[in-house]
Design an enzyme around this catalytic site. Structure first.
Site, PDB file in Angstrom:
ATOM      1  N   GLY A  38       0.918  -1.191   0.112  1.00 50.81           N
ATOM      2  CA  GLY A  38      -0.163   0.119  -0.326  1.00 50.81           C
ATOM      3  C   GLY A  38       0.875   1.395  -0.013  1.00 50.81           C
ATOM      4  N   GLY A  39       1.833   0.974   0.344  1.00 50.50           N
ATOM      5  CA  GLY A  39       2.924   2.189   0.209  1.00 50.50           C
ATOM      6  C   GLY A  39       2.719   3.366   1.105  1.00 50.50           C
ATOM      7  N   THR A  40       3.080   4.684   0.523  1.00 48.89           N
ATOM      8  CA  THR A  40       2.973   5.886   1.540  1.00 48.89           C
ATOM      9  C   THR A  40       1.573   6.064   2.078  1.00 48.89           C
ATOM     10  OG1 THR A  40       4.705   6.730  -0.010  1.00 48.89           O
ATOM     11  CG2 THR A  40       3.680   8.206   1.674  1.00 48.89           C
ATOM     12  N   CYS A  41       0.711   6.179   1.054  1.00 49.65           N
ATOM     13  CA  CYS A  41      -0.801   6.534   1.271  1.00 49.65           C
ATOM     14  C   CYS A  41      -1.253   5.782   2.557  1.00 49.65           C
ATOM     15  CB  CYS A  41      -1.779   6.478  -0.082  1.00 49.65           C
ATOM     16  SG  CYS A  41      -3.303   6.794   0.452  1.00 49.65           S
ATOM     17  N   HIS A 440     -30.029  23.422   0.506  1.00 51.78           N
ATOM     18  CA  HIS A 440     -29.811  24.379   1.630  1.00 51.78           C
ATOM     19  C   HIS A 440     -30.172  23.499   2.872  1.00 51.78           C
ATOM     20  CE1 HIS A 440     -30.026  27.520   4.472  1.00 51.78           C
ATOM     21  NE2 HIS A 440     -31.018  27.122   4.994  1.00 51.78           N
TER      22      HIS A 440
HETATM   23  C1  LIG Z   1       2.369  12.759   5.615  1.00 53.95           C
HETATM   24  C2  LIG Z   1       1.745  12.680   4.155  1.00 53.95           C
HETATM   25  C3  LIG Z   1       0.397  12.667   3.730  1.00 53.95           C
HETATM   26  C4  LIG Z   1      -0.182  12.721   2.623  1.00 53.95           C
HETATM   27  N1  LIG Z   1      -1.489  13.035   2.545  1.00 53.95           N
HETATM   28  C5  LIG Z   1      -2.104  12.717   1.336  1.00 53.95           C
HETATM   29  C6  LIG Z   1      -3.333  12.966   1.173  1.00 53.95           C
HETATM   30  O1  LIG Z   1      -4.234  13.403   1.979  1.00 53.95           O
HETATM   31  N2  LIG Z   1      -3.909  12.972  -0.167  1.00 53.95           N
HETATM   32  C7  LIG Z   1      -3.198  12.394  -1.230  1.00 53.95           C
HETATM   33  O2  LIG Z   1      -3.825  12.496  -2.106  1.00 53.95           O
HETATM   34  N3  LIG Z   1      -1.862  12.405  -1.227  1.00 53.95           N
HETATM   35  C8  LIG Z   1      -1.405  12.541   0.130  1.00 53.95           C
HETATM   36  N4  LIG Z   1      -0.108  12.282   0.279  1.00 53.95           N
HETATM   37  C9  LIG Z   1       0.633  11.637  -0.698  1.00 53.95           C
HETATM   38  C10 LIG Z   1       0.593  10.367  -1.331  1.00 53.95           C
HETATM   39  O3  LIG Z   1       0.687   9.467  -0.054  1.00 53.95           O
HETATM   40  C11 LIG Z   1       1.247   9.855  -2.492  1.00 53.95           C
HETATM   41  O4  LIG Z   1       1.166  10.897  -3.255  1.00 53.95           O
HETATM   42  C12 LIG Z   1       0.834   8.586  -2.934  1.00 53.95           C
HETATM   43  O5  LIG Z   1       1.130   7.612  -1.831  1.00 53.95           O
HETATM   44  C13 LIG Z   1       1.727   8.174  -3.938  1.00 53.95           C
HETATM   45  O6  LIG Z   1       1.929   6.819  -4.217  1.00 53.95           O
HETATM   46  P1  LIG Z   1       2.657   6.174  -5.303  1.00 53.95           P
HETATM   47  O7  LIG Z   1       1.852   5.151  -5.978  1.00 53.95           O
HETATM   48  O8  LIG Z   1       3.452   7.063  -5.984  1.00 53.95           O
HETATM   49  O9  LIG Z   1       3.729   5.185  -4.481  1.00 53.95           O
HETATM   50  P2  LIG Z   1       3.938   5.070  -2.743  1.00 53.95           P
HETATM   51  O10 LIG Z   1       2.584   4.944  -2.121  1.00 53.95           O
HETATM   52  O11 LIG Z   1       4.800   5.807  -2.306  1.00 53.95           O
HETATM   53  O12 LIG Z   1       4.399   3.529  -2.742  1.00 53.95           O
HETATM   54  C14 LIG Z   1       5.591   2.762  -3.359  1.00 53.95           C
HETATM   55  C15 LIG Z   1       5.846   1.660  -2.988  1.00 53.95           C
HETATM   56  O13 LIG Z   1       6.727   0.856  -3.775  1.00 53.95           O
HETATM   57  C16 LIG Z   1       7.751   0.336  -2.843  1.00 53.95           C
HETATM   58  N5  LIG Z   1       9.152   0.315  -3.376  1.00 53.95           N
HETATM   59  C17 LIG Z   1      10.116   1.160  -3.365  1.00 53.95           C
HETATM   60  N6  LIG Z   1      10.997   1.010  -4.331  1.00 53.95           N
HETATM   61  C18 LIG Z   1      10.910  -0.272  -4.404  1.00 53.95           C
HETATM   62  C19 LIG Z   1      11.558  -1.282  -4.833  1.00 53.95           C
HETATM   63  N7  LIG Z   1      12.844  -0.992  -5.391  1.00 53.95           N
HETATM   64  N8  LIG Z   1      11.353  -2.853  -5.031  1.00 53.95           N
HETATM   65  C20 LIG Z   1      10.033  -2.856  -4.449  1.00 53.95           C
HETATM   66  N9  LIG Z   1       9.114  -2.155  -3.806  1.00 53.95           N
HETATM   67  C21 LIG Z   1       9.648  -0.734  -4.045  1.00 53.95           C
HETATM   68  C22 LIG Z   1       7.750   1.037  -1.594  1.00 53.95           C
HETATM   69  O14 LIG Z   1       7.922   0.238  -0.449  1.00 53.95           O
HETATM   70  C23 LIG Z   1       6.060   1.338  -1.467  1.00 53.95           C
HETATM   71  O15 LIG Z   1       5.343   0.458  -0.765  1.00 53.95           O
HETATM   72  C24 LIG Z   1       0.712  12.345   1.665  1.00 53.95           C
HETATM   73  C25 LIG Z   1       1.975  12.205   1.721  1.00 53.95           C
HETATM   74  C26 LIG Z   1       2.447  12.099   3.063  1.00 53.95           C
HETATM   75  C27 LIG Z   1       4.091  11.926   3.087  1.00 53.95           C
END
Ligand SMILES: Cc1cc2nc3c(=O)[nH]c(=O)nc-3n(C[C@H](O)[C@H](O)[C@H](O)COP(=O)(O)OP(=O)(O)OC[C@H]3O[C@@H](n4cnc5c(N)ncnc54)[C@H](O)[C@@H]3O)c2cc1C
Length: 458
Positions: A38-41, A440
């Protein structure tokens, strides 16, 4: 050597959805995740921060309860262990659900490990080399750590390590007064910490219009947050149990003593250890993978989606990237990045909902434009709710009558902005919405009102 039709590196917001579409289309897929599904989000971004913002709002509302005729005996206390446990439960449900859905997806093999290109169409993971004709990069980004003297010798927090906090920092010093920093600032102030925000630019969230920055700074200050703008952090050092942050502002040096320091000064892509050079995949100077309007890299058969391509920095932009790639590859639907309209929110309370251009951007175009602003004090719903901070602003092209952009800083601003966004996507004149009957009492009912009060942008 395991061979697939498609390899997806990273399980961010685009990869898993694409995996599902590809297997449904009969493709054999491998998906690689090195850390948290699920990464960052899901794990360190949107989901946990909005869950924490909800706890902070509850504390804030409890403190204001008497204004609404509700008596709470005694002080309002925040149990940080319980706050974290609630956040962890919400995150775990989302992460585990995603992991389970990938592991049970027929036609999709999950690899847990760091994926790295070893050739154009070959990716190594855990000692195996996988090959595929199509490779999709969805590796996201992480907090960028600025080179501040002494920062490497003190313990500091990022959005990721903030997720482990189950106590109340006595004084949280936040480096960076933009989207990530401000959400944490208000949340921790409401939990009960002293909070100082240090921002290099002359104002907070410098990408927004000045009036928006000012209004946000005003309500954060009113909650007791110490906001320092035009302030450059020139050094950080340990002083007993505190961390001393040396700041240069207006030619003077001063120190801010905090118990904890959060670095929220920007993001960088996870492309530095991806073997991109082995595959000949081009990046820009900051490491973002270069892509065209359909998210193709310079290497045929390799796409980059999400934050790592530098074309968006949000969950919805990453999800939209998935839709663009799937549309082009599987649906004969020539979707493009350039079709989308800027849209995002800042989840302070009140939130900021944004669509299209800012006022400053409209001015830069030099085109004749109309503008309307409305204080939230005029919005009956906000008045009834006792939440009248902020204002709404909308800009229209005078000649085409198309909406150019809007900034809604106020109650439900993150939701109300969508009525503007959809009219922008429809490429309809603003008069369509001006004549629409809205419900409203809502905040949205005032958008047609604003459109009836447009004035020339001077
Ligand atoms: C504190 C914070 C709050 C946020 N709030 C919001 C919000 O409210 N609304 C919004 O739209 N956005 C928000 N964002 C931004 C949002 O989280 C990101 O834009 C979004 O998660 C991007 O997703 P992505 O698909 O690019 O990859 P990511 O979600 O970053 O996932 C990438 C995945 O790839 C994996 N990975 C990386 N390199 C490798 C590798 N070499 N081999 C295997 N796996 C790897 C990582 O472990 C990770 O699981 C927020 C960000 C932060 C930091």
């Amino acid at each position: 050597m395991p061979s697939y039709d498609a390899i997806i590196i990273g399980t961010g917001q685009a990869g898993p959805a694409l995996a599902r579409r590809l297997v449904t289309a009969g493709r054999k897929v491998a998906i690689i995740e090195r850390k948290l599904f699920g990464g960052t989000c899901v794990n360190t971004g949107c989901t946990p921060t909005k869950t924490l913002v909800a706890s902070a709002y509850a504390a804030h509302a409890a403190r204001r309860a008497a204004e609404y005729g509700v008596r709470i005996e005694g002080a309002v206390n925040v149990d940080m262990k319980a706050v974290k446990a609630r956040k962890d439960a919400v995150v775990a449900a989302s992460r585990d659900g995603l992991e389970r859905s990938l592991r049970t997806l027929e036609g999709c093999t999950v690899y847990e490990g760091h994926g790295r290109f070893v050739a154009e169409k070959k990716v190594a993971v855990n000692g195996s080399e996988l090959v595929a004709d199509h490779i999709f990069i969805n590796v996201g980004g992480r907090a960028a750590i600025p080179s501040i003297p002494g920062l490497d010798r003190v313990p500091y927090l990022t959005n990721s390590s903030m997720m482990d906090i189950d106590f109340l920092p006595a004084h949280l010093v936040i480096l960076g007064g933009s989207y990530v920093g401000l959400e944490f600032a208000q949340m921790y102030r409401r939990f009960g910490s002293e909070v100082t925000v240090i921002e290099l630019s002359p104002r907070l969230i410098p990408r927004e219009d000045e009036d928006i920055s000012r209004a946000v700074a005003d309500f954060l200050k009113a909650e007791g947050i110490d906001v320092r703008v035009d302030s450059k952090v020139v050094g950080v050092e340990k002083q007993g149990n505190s961390t001393a942050v040396t700041v240069e502002s207006a030619g003077k040096r001063l120190q801010v003593l905090g118990t904890h320091v959060l670095v929220a000064t920007g993001r960088r892509p996870n492309t530095d250890d991806l073997g991109l050079d082995r595959a000949g995949i081009a990046t820009d100077a900051r490491g973002y993978i270069q892509v065209d309007d359909q998210l193709r890299t310079n290497v045929p058969g390799v796409w980059a989606m999400g934050d790592c391509n530098g074309r968006g920095a949000f969950t919805h932009t990453s999800w939209n990237d998935f839709q663009i790639v799937a549309g082009n590859l599987l649906d004969n639907d020539p979707r493009r990045v350039s079709d989308r309209i800027t849209a995002y929110a800042l989840y302070t309370d009140p939130p900021l909902g944004r669509a299209g251009m800012t006022e400053a951007e409209v001015r830069k175009t030099g085109k004749p434009a109309l503008i309307s602003t409305l204080a939230m004090e005029r919005v009956s719903r906000a008045y009834e709710r006792g939440e009248t901070r902020g204002f709404m602003k909308i800009l229209v092209d005078r000649d085409s009558k198309r909406i150019l952009g809007a900034s809604f800083l106020g109650l439900e601003g993150d939701e109300v902005i969508h009525c503007v966004l959809d009219v922008m996507y429809a490429k309809a004149p603003y008069t369509v919405m001006q004549r629409a009957m809205h419900i409203h009492p809502t905040v949205s009912e005032f958008v047609p009102v604003m459109l009836g009060e447009l004035k020339t942008l001077q």
